[in-house]
Design an enzyme around this catalytic site. Structure first.
Site, PDB file in Angstrom:
ATOM      1  CD1 TRP A  26      -8.151  -7.170  -3.077  1.00  0.00           C
ATOM      2  CD2 TRP A  26      -8.132  -5.261  -1.767  1.00  0.00           C
ATOM      3  NE1 TRP A  26      -8.914  -6.164  -3.693  1.00  0.00           N
ATOM      4  CE2 TRP A  26      -8.784  -5.127  -3.191  1.00  0.00           C
ATOM      5  CE3 TRP A  26      -7.988  -4.250  -0.815  1.00  0.00           C
ATOM      6  CZ2 TRP A  26      -9.260  -3.822  -3.318  1.00  0.00           C
ATOM      7  CZ3 TRP A  26      -8.684  -2.984  -1.229  1.00  0.00           C
ATOM      8  CH2 TRP A  26      -9.126  -2.649  -2.526  1.00  0.00           C
ATOM      9  CB  SER A  27      -4.982  -3.398  -2.696  1.00  0.00           C
ATOM     10  OG  SER A  27      -4.691  -2.086  -3.332  1.00  0.00           O
ATOM     11  CG  LEU A  28       0.364  -1.853   0.151  1.00  0.00           C
ATOM     12  CD1 LEU A  28       1.785  -2.005  -0.695  1.00  0.00           C
ATOM     13  CD2 LEU A  28       0.543  -0.629   1.095  1.00  0.00           C
TER      14      LEU A  28
END
Length: 206
Positions: free
Chosen positions: A128-130
């Site tokens: 998730w995200s990075l």
């Protein structure tokens, strides 16, 4: 279908009602996707499968904390990992972020695949995200993964970053890393040219 319409369709206020309302919406999109797939409309099927995935994911609200939702207990074995630059490895051990996330993922897959309650042919990595970028990078060097969920999928950390507009040279130099390139633009070009993620995606999908 809007979130308000789904909320109005709930037949109660507990987690079960929440799950049933959202998953019912996911099921409708799955039905539409299968029909589109049967008719050879791949783009339409892809759209409906994507919507179904979002609604099904939202339906499992109690993912963290206790008590864990019984549907999740039955559906998945979940192994949460903090790698270099995250959580305890960063705070307690001083391990900073590294780009070659396949080095982090490989021993994790070793450990998970050895468990008797895990099917080694159905291991999925989610970031998730990075972590969406790191998960794709990890998959490029870990062939035992059956699938990857990148939320969001980031092909390159540099391709959409306006490097020339960054006002702090030290920040730019830290971000791009001193790998022998002569200037910032050369660093960006080298990073984009050498990214293994695009090569892996091209090889996998071709």
């Amino acid at each position: 279908m809007t979130a308000l319409a789904i909320a109005n369709a709930m037949k109660g206020e507990d987690d079960g009602a929440f799950h049933d309302a959202w998953y019912a919406t996911a099921t409708r999109y799955i039905t539409r996707a299968k029909e589109a797939e049967r008719r050879g409309k791949k783009d339409t099927a892809r759209y409906h499968y994507l919507r179904a995935t979002v609604y099904a994911g939202v339906s499992h609200r109690p993912l963290y904390g206790k008590p864990v939702g019984p549907r999740l207990v039955k559906a998945f074995n979940t192994h949460l990992v903090d790698g270099p630059g995250q959580g305890a490895p960063l705070i307690d051990d001083g391990l900073t972020l590294i780009p070659d996330w396949e080095r982090v993922t490989r021993p994790v897959v070793d450990a998970v695949a050895a468990r008797p309650d895990v099917d080694p042919d159905r291991i999925v990595l989610q970031g998730w995200s990075l972590g969406g970028y790191l998960a794709l990078r990890a998959a490029s060097g870990e062939p035992r993964l059956a699938a990857v969920v990148a939320d969001p999928p980031v092909w390159s950390m540099l391709s959409n970053l306006p490097l020339a507009r960054l006002k702090a040279p030290t920040t730019l130099q830290t971000f791009t890393a001193a790998d022998g390139a002569g200037d910032h633009q050369e660093q960006q070009n080298r990073a984009l040219a050498e990214t293994v993620i695009l090569d892996w995606i091209d090889d996998t999908l071709s």
